[in-house]
Motif scaffolding. Structure first.
Motif, PDB file in Angstrom:
ATOM      1  N   ALA A 114       0.819  -1.213   0.000  1.00 54.65           N
ATOM      2  CA  ALA A 114       0.000   0.000   0.000  1.00 54.65           C
ATOM      3  C   ALA A 114       0.851   1.259   0.000  1.00 54.65           C
ATOM      4  O   ALA A 114       0.510   2.258  -0.646  1.00 54.65           O
ATOM      5  CB  ALA A 114      -0.933  -0.009   1.209  1.00 54.65           C
ATOM      6  N   ILE A 115       1.961   1.199   0.719  1.00 53.81           N
ATOM      7  CA  ILE A 115       2.841   2.361   0.826  1.00 53.81           C
ATOM      8  C   ILE A 115       3.773   2.470  -0.375  1.00 53.81           C
ATOM      9  O   ILE A 115       4.224   3.557  -0.728  1.00 53.81           O
ATOM     10  CB  ILE A 115       3.642   2.281   2.141  1.00 53.81           C
ATOM     11  N   GLY A 116       4.039   1.341  -1.001  1.00 52.24           N
ATOM     12  CA  GLY A 116       4.989   1.328  -2.113  1.00 52.24           C
ATOM     13  C   GLY A 116       6.424   1.379  -1.632  1.00 52.24           C
ATOM     14  O   GLY A 116       7.298   1.902  -2.327  1.00 52.24           O
ATOM     15  N   ALA A 117       6.677   0.832  -0.441  1.00 53.58           N
ATOM     16  CA  ALA A 117       8.013   0.886   0.152  1.00 53.58           C
ATOM     17  C   ALA A 117       8.900  -0.220  -0.415  1.00 53.58           C
ATOM     18  O   ALA A 117       8.451  -1.344  -0.654  1.00 53.58           O
ATOM     19  CB  ALA A 117       7.920   0.755   1.663  1.00 53.58           C
ATOM     20  N   ASP A 118      10.158   0.111  -0.610  1.00 48.40           N
ATOM     21  CA  ASP A 118      11.145  -0.851  -1.084  1.00 48.40           C
ATOM     22  C   ASP A 118      11.763  -1.537   0.125  1.00 48.40           C
ATOM     23  O   ASP A 118      12.727  -1.062   0.725  1.00 48.40           O
ATOM     24  CB  ASP A 118      12.217  -0.142  -1.901  1.00 48.40           C
ATOM     25  N   VAL A 119      11.180  -2.650   0.520  1.00 51.85           N
ATOM     26  CA  VAL A 119      11.635  -3.374   1.705  1.00 51.85           C
ATOM     27  C   VAL A 119      11.489  -4.861   1.451  1.00 51.85           C
ATOM     28  O   VAL A 119      10.551  -5.307   0.788  1.00 51.85           O
ATOM     29  CB  VAL A 119      10.823  -2.938   2.949  1.00 51.85           C
ATOM     30  N   SER A 120      12.454  -5.635   1.948  1.00 48.30           N
ATOM     31  CA  SER A 120      12.430  -7.085   1.801  1.00 48.30           C
ATOM     32  C   SER A 120      11.835  -7.700   3.060  1.00 48.30           C
ATOM     33  O   SER A 120      12.363  -7.507   4.158  1.00 48.30           O
ATOM     34  CB  SER A 120      13.843  -7.625   1.574  1.00 48.30           C
ATOM     35  N   LEU A 121      10.726  -8.421   2.912  1.00 49.99           N
ATOM     36  CA  LEU A 121      10.036  -9.022   4.048  1.00 49.99           C
ATOM     37  C   LEU A 121      10.051 -10.541   3.912  1.00 49.99           C
ATOM     38  O   LEU A 121       9.895 -11.067   2.802  1.00 49.99           O
ATOM     39  CB  LEU A 121       8.589  -8.532   4.114  1.00 49.99           C
ATOM     40  N   GLY A 122      10.228 -11.231   5.039  1.00 52.17           N
ATOM     41  CA  GLY A 122      10.229 -12.679   4.964  1.00 52.17           C
ATOM     42  C   GLY A 122       9.997 -13.325   6.310  1.00 52.17           C
ATOM     43  O   GLY A 122      10.144 -12.694   7.365  1.00 52.17           O
ATOM     44  N   LEU A 123       9.581 -14.601   6.248  1.00 47.34           N
ATOM     45  CA  LEU A 123       9.401 -15.386   7.462  1.00 47.34           C
ATOM     46  C   LEU A 123      10.758 -15.767   8.041  1.00 47.34           C
ATOM     47  O   LEU A 123      11.687 -16.101   7.288  1.00 47.34           O
ATOM     48  CB  LEU A 123       8.604 -16.652   7.160  1.00 47.34           C
ATOM     49  N   GLY A 124      10.851 -15.732   9.347  1.00 42.89           N
ATOM     50  CA  GLY A 124      12.100 -16.134   9.965  1.00 42.89           C
ATOM     51  C   GLY A 124      12.011 -16.093  11.470  1.00 42.89           C
ATOM     52  O   GLY A 124      11.203 -15.373  12.048  1.00 42.89           O
ATOM     53  N   ASP A 125      12.856 -16.877  12.114  1.00 38.40           N
ATOM     54  CA  ASP A 125      12.924 -16.933  13.563  1.00 38.40           C
ATOM     55  C   ASP A 125      13.966 -15.933  14.068  1.00 38.40           C
ATOM     56  O   ASP A 125      14.998 -15.721  13.426  1.00 38.40           O
ATOM     57  CB  ASP A 125      13.305 -18.343  14.007  1.00 38.40           C
ATOM     58  N   LEU A 126      13.694 -15.337  15.207  1.00 35.05           N
ATOM     59  CA  LEU A 126      14.613 -14.364  15.779  1.00 35.05           C
ATOM     60  C   LEU A 126      16.015 -14.929  15.935  1.00 35.05           C
ATOM     61  O   LEU A 126      17.012 -14.228  15.704  1.00 35.05           O
ATOM     62  CB  LEU A 126      14.073 -13.898  17.137  1.00 35.05           C
ATOM     63  N   ALA A 127      16.127 -16.195  16.294  1.00 30.85           N
ATOM     64  CA  ALA A 127      17.438 -16.782  16.571  1.00 30.85           C
ATOM     65  C   ALA A 127      18.261 -17.046  15.327  1.00 30.85           C
ATOM     66  O   ALA A 127      19.492 -16.964  15.354  1.00 30.85           O
ATOM     67  CB  ALA A 127      17.266 -18.082  17.358  1.00 30.85           C
ATOM     68  N   SER A 128      17.596 -17.338  14.217  1.00 31.57           N
ATOM     69  CA  SER A 128      18.334 -17.797  13.030  1.00 31.57           C
ATOM     70  C   SER A 128      18.119 -16.923  11.802  1.00 31.57           C
ATOM     71  O   SER A 128      18.487 -17.323  10.697  1.00 31.57           O
ATOM     72  CB  SER A 128      17.926 -19.240  12.709  1.00 31.57           C
ATOM     73  N   ALA A 129      17.584 -15.749  11.962  1.00 29.87           N
ATOM     74  CA  ALA A 129      17.209 -14.913  10.822  1.00 29.87           C
ATOM     75  C   ALA A 129      18.408 -14.462   9.992  1.00 29.87           C
ATOM     76  O   ALA A 129      19.464 -14.137  10.517  1.00 29.87           O
ATOM     77  CB  ALA A 129      16.454 -13.687  11.327  1.00 29.87           C
ATOM     78  N   LEU A 130      18.219 -14.483   8.686  1.00 30.95           N
ATOM     79  CA  LEU A 130      19.106 -13.843   7.701  1.00 30.95           C
ATOM     80  C   LEU A 130      20.591 -14.192   7.861  1.00 30.95           C
ATOM     81  O   LEU A 130      21.446 -13.300   7.922  1.00 30.95           O
ATOM     82  CB  LEU A 130      18.933 -12.324   7.771  1.00 30.95           C
ATOM     83  N   PRO A 131      20.959 -15.467   7.885  1.00 23.90           N
ATOM     84  CA  PRO A 131      22.385 -15.810   8.017  1.00 23.90           C
ATOM     85  C   PRO A 131      23.233 -15.279   6.870  1.00 23.90           C
ATOM     86  O   PRO A 131      24.439 -15.059   7.040  1.00 23.90           O
ATOM     87  CB  PRO A 131      22.371 -17.344   8.042  1.00 23.90           C
ATOM     88  N   GLU A 132      22.604 -15.026   5.720  1.00 25.57           N
ATOM     89  CA  GLU A 132      23.355 -14.497   4.575  1.00 25.57           C
ATOM     90  C   GLU A 132      23.848 -13.068   4.807  1.00 25.57           C
ATOM     91  O   GLU A 132      24.705 -12.563   4.071  1.00 25.57           O
ATOM     92  CB  GLU A 132      22.493 -14.548   3.313  1.00 25.57           C
ATOM     93  N   LEU A 133      23.321 -12.414   5.844  1.00 17.95           N
ATOM     94  CA  LEU A 133      23.734 -11.040   6.147  1.00 17.95           C
ATOM     95  C   LEU A 133      24.689 -10.965   7.333  1.00 17.95           C
ATOM     96  O   LEU A 133      25.017  -9.860   7.788  1.00 17.95           O
ATOM     97  CB  LEU A 133      22.510 -10.171   6.435  1.00 17.95           C
ATOM     98  N   ASP A 134      25.167 -12.099   7.816  1.00 20.17           N
ATOM     99  CA  ASP A 134      26.051 -12.095   8.983  1.00 20.17           C
ATOM    100  C   ASP A 134      27.230 -11.154   8.783  1.00 20.17           C
ATOM    101  O   ASP A 134      27.953 -11.234   7.766  1.00 20.17           O
ATOM    102  CB  ASP A 134      26.576 -13.500   9.261  1.00 20.17           C
ATOM    103  N   GLY A 135      27.434 -10.234   9.730  1.00 23.36           N
ATOM    104  CA  GLY A 135      28.565  -9.323   9.697  1.00 23.36           C
ATOM    105  C   GLY A 135      28.436  -8.190   8.706  1.00 23.36           C
ATOM    106  O   GLY A 135      29.395  -7.428   8.526  1.00 23.36           O
ATOM    107  N   ARG A 136      27.254  -8.010   8.086  1.00 24.64           N
ATOM    108  CA  ARG A 136      27.108  -6.991   7.044  1.00 24.64           C
ATOM    109  C   ARG A 136      26.055  -5.937   7.368  1.00 24.64           C
ATOM    110  O   ARG A 136      25.845  -5.016   6.588  1.00 24.64           O
ATOM    111  CB  ARG A 136      26.724  -7.676   5.722  1.00 24.64           C
ATOM    112  N   VAL A 137      25.412  -6.047   8.500  1.00 22.74           N
ATOM    113  CA  VAL A 137      24.291  -5.159   8.833  1.00 22.74           C
ATOM    114  C   VAL A 137      24.792  -3.952   9.633  1.00 22.74           C
ATOM    115  O   VAL A 137      25.653  -4.070  10.495  1.00 22.74           O
ATOM    116  CB  VAL A 137      23.218  -5.930   9.624  1.00 22.74           C
TER     117      VAL A 137
END
Length: 292
Positions: free
Chosen positions: A159-182
């Motif tokens: 609705a907002i037209g925002a450029d954001v990546s959304l996905g299912l994930g657990d707090l403990a294991s979220a987004l391992p591909e971004l480790d050390g890059r955030v």
């Protein structure tokens, strides 16, 4: 007044008394918001009279609010910073105090050239979408465990037209591909102790998803997991911000400060002066401080 209308002032007065008697915390505000919703106006532009055919629908909404159904479920929306978010059953209703945490994330990301921001436990997308719209050069990721809540975030992003990546994930294991890059991790985790059940307002206890509320005996189970995940995701010098209960102004920051992995561990008050959220900066290595 015509025979086919009712005076607005009288309707609002009666409605406010009815909601106050039911224990609603902001009866005048809620009575006016519901009437504005029914007549299709804002609170500031309510008519002096309400058509008779709208009095019944208004009364029905008042009955639901008196039963402590959240105002935002009845209107279908929640204002958050500069956004109007769709909310309803299945997603945590964003609170005004969380706007301060979102503002911190915006300020932390804005000066960076191409900041990577992760909103964990993103719920309706309130924080992630605020960052994405207020810092358009940011790369924003939102992670949510509950598929129903994620659907609300996806609806709001579209609705907002925002450029954001959304996905299912657990707090403990979220987004391992971004480790050390955030660059910035932000989170409004569950933080209510299980023993506090009786003290929680019915609007939250009976209508917000349980997974968004409760977090172990002391309310800090999720905060401890967040500390580990934020350390994994952040680059050295990256920052984390997390909301907590007002009674956790010392214990929540201690989840970070006690590990030796963070610098600048600080707590911040909300507009009422109550402890509300912590921030910390990831050390490059345990026990070493960052160069200025």
């Amino acid at each position: 007044m015509t025979p086919s209308s009712e005076p607005t002032r009288g309707l609002l007065g009666d409605a406010a008394v009815r909601l106050a008697d039911a224990g609603v915390a902001s009866p005048e505000h809620d009575a006016a918001e519901l009437l504005a919703h029914v007549v299709g106006r804002t609170r500031a532009t309510l008519p002096s009279e309400v058509p008779a055919e709208l009095v019944g629908p208004y009364d029905a909404l008042l009955a639901r609010r008196a039963a402590r159904e959240p105002l935002q479920h009845l209107t279908g929306s929640a204002g958050f910073r500069y956004l109007d978010l769709a909310v309803g059953p299945g997603v945590f209703v964003p609170r005004p105090e969380t706007e301060l945490l979102a503002g911190w994330a915006v300020e932390a990301a804005a000066p960076l050239e191409r900041p990577v921001v992760v909103d964990l436990c993103c719920g309706s997308g309130a924080i992630a979408l605020s960052v994405a719209t207020e810092v358009p050069h940011a790369v924003v990721h939102g992670v949510e465990l509950d598929p129903d809540a994620l659907a609300w975030a996806e609806r709001n992003a579209a609705a907002i037209g925002a450029d954001v990546s959304l996905g299912l994930g657990d707090l403990a294991s979220a987004l391992p591909e971004l480790d050390g890059r955030v660059d910035v991790v932000v989170c409004n985790p569950p933080y209510i102790p299980l023993e506090a059940w009786e003290s929680v307002a019915p609007e939250a206890r009976d209508h917000d998803p349980a997974a968004a509320l409760w977090s172990g005996e002391d309310g800090l189970d999720a905060m401890r997991v967040l500390e580990r995940t934020a350390h994994r995701l952040l680059r050295p010098g990256g920052v984390v911000g997390a909301e907590h209960a007002d009674a956790q102004g010392e214990s929540a920051p201690a989840c970070f400060g006690s590990t030796g992995r963070w610098a600048d561990v600080r707590d911040h008050a909300d507009l009422a002066g109550r402890p509300r959220y912590l921030t910390a900066r990831r050390l490059p290595a345990a026990g070493r401080t960052l160069a200025p």
